[in-house]
Write a protein that holds these residues in place. Structure first.
Motif, mmCIF file in Angstrom:
data_model
loop_
_atom_site.group_PDB
_atom_site.id
_atom_site.type_symbol
_atom_site.label_atom_id
_atom_site.label_comp_id
_atom_site.label_asym_id
_atom_site.label_seq_id
_atom_site.Cartn_x
_atom_site.Cartn_y
_atom_site.Cartn_z
ATOM 1 N N GLY A 43 4.033 -3.204 -17.299
ATOM 2 C CA GLY A 43 5.136 -3.140 -16.351
ATOM 3 C C GLY A 43 5.856 -4.461 -16.228
ATOM 4 O O GLY A 43 5.554 -5.443 -16.925
ATOM 5 N N ASP A 55 0.798 -1.225 0.000
ATOM 6 C CA ASP A 55 0.000 0.000 0.000
ATOM 7 C C ASP A 55 0.834 1.279 0.000
ATOM 8 O O ASP A 55 0.344 2.321 -0.431
ATOM 9 N N ARG A 76 -0.411 -4.740 -10.188
ATOM 10 C CA ARG A 76 -0.580 -3.274 -10.194
ATOM 11 C C ARG A 76 0.191 -2.575 -11.306
ATOM 12 O O ARG A 76 -0.159 -1.472 -11.685
ATOM 13 N N VAL A 77 1.262 -3.179 -11.803
ATOM 14 C CA VAL A 77 2.027 -2.550 -12.888
ATOM 15 C C VAL A 77 1.615 -3.072 -14.262
ATOM 16 O O VAL A 77 2.087 -2.585 -15.279
ATOM 17 N N LEU A 84 5.368 0.535 -14.747
ATOM 18 C CA LEU A 84 6.623 0.644 -13.988
ATOM 19 C C LEU A 84 7.437 -0.639 -14.060
ATOM 20 O O LEU A 84 6.894 -1.740 -14.097
ATOM 21 N N PRO A 132 4.531 3.500 -4.532
ATOM 22 C CA PRO A 132 3.908 4.337 -5.563
ATOM 23 C C PRO A 132 3.844 3.600 -6.905
ATOM 24 O O PRO A 132 4.579 3.902 -7.845
ATOM 25 N N LEU A 133 2.967 2.621 -6.987
ATOM 26 C CA LEU A 133 2.885 1.763 -8.169
ATOM 27 C C LEU A 133 1.855 2.285 -9.155
ATOM 28 O O LEU A 133 0.839 2.853 -8.763
ATOM 29 N N ARG A 134 2.143 2.054 -10.430
ATOM 30 C CA ARG A 134 1.200 2.375 -11.493
ATOM 31 C C ARG A 134 1.557 1.498 -12.696
ATOM 32 O O ARG A 134 2.691 1.003 -12.802
ATOM 33 N N PRO A 135 0.614 1.317 -13.599
ATOM 34 C CA PRO A 135 0.899 0.498 -14.781
ATOM 35 C C PRO A 135 2.125 1.020 -15.530
ATOM 36 O O PRO A 135 2.345 2.228 -15.634
ATOM 37 N N ASP A 146 12.472 1.486 -12.380
ATOM 38 C CA ASP A 146 11.887 2.742 -11.924
ATOM 39 C C ASP A 146 11.779 2.829 -10.408
ATOM 40 O O ASP A 146 11.658 3.926 -9.851
#
Length: 139
Positions: free
Chosen positions: A48, A16, A43-44, A24, A19-22, A96
């Motif tokens: 990712g 949680d 999550r990536v 990465l 700082p994950l995002r698609p 990243d």
């Protein structure tokens, strides 16, 4: 591929804060047997990638078994290496973000190992990449 792998409460808390995002590319040090890596991969996704690096042959084999679906889809990879000697392969793009959980090099008992590990992680990540140790941003 299970989009929401079961995590312990400790690993869920770590997930949680990341700082994950698609898209990465994430380097996970000492991630065997892979539950957090699977959750990060979800999550990536879809573009990712997560690389789990572990010094243990047994750990890397367990990660390969547990993360077989993510490995097949190209979301996840596994490499056997100590963090102190980790290096990108020729042509491999940098990461990243890097994370380490319960990794001896960062427990404060071996400063020389921590220094080597930080050099390896810095060389394997983009400039300014965040590095989290046990859920806290390393500073």
């Amino acid at each position: 591929m299970d989009p929401s792998p079961q995590l312990s409460s400790r690993l869920a808390e770590i997930l949680d804060v990341l700082p994950l995002r698609p898209g990465l590319r994430v380097l996970e040090i000492g991630g065997a047997p892979g539950p957090l890596a699977r959750a990060i991969a979800a999550r990536v996704a879809p573009t990712g990638f997560v690389l789990v690096v572990d010094r243990s042959e047994r750990g890397t084999a367990a990660t390969e078994r547990a993360c077989a679906a993510e490995i097949r889809t190209g979301l996840l990879g596994v490499r056997r290496s100590s963090v102190e000697s980790f290096a990108l392969e020729p042509g491999e793009p940098p990461f990243d973000l890097a994370i380490a959980n319960r990794v001896g090099a960062f427990d404060g008992r071996r400063p020389a190992a921590a220094e080597l590990a930080l050099e390896a992680i810095t060389a394997a990540t983009v400039p300014g990449a965040p590095f989290y140790v046990d859920g806290r941003l390393w500073s």
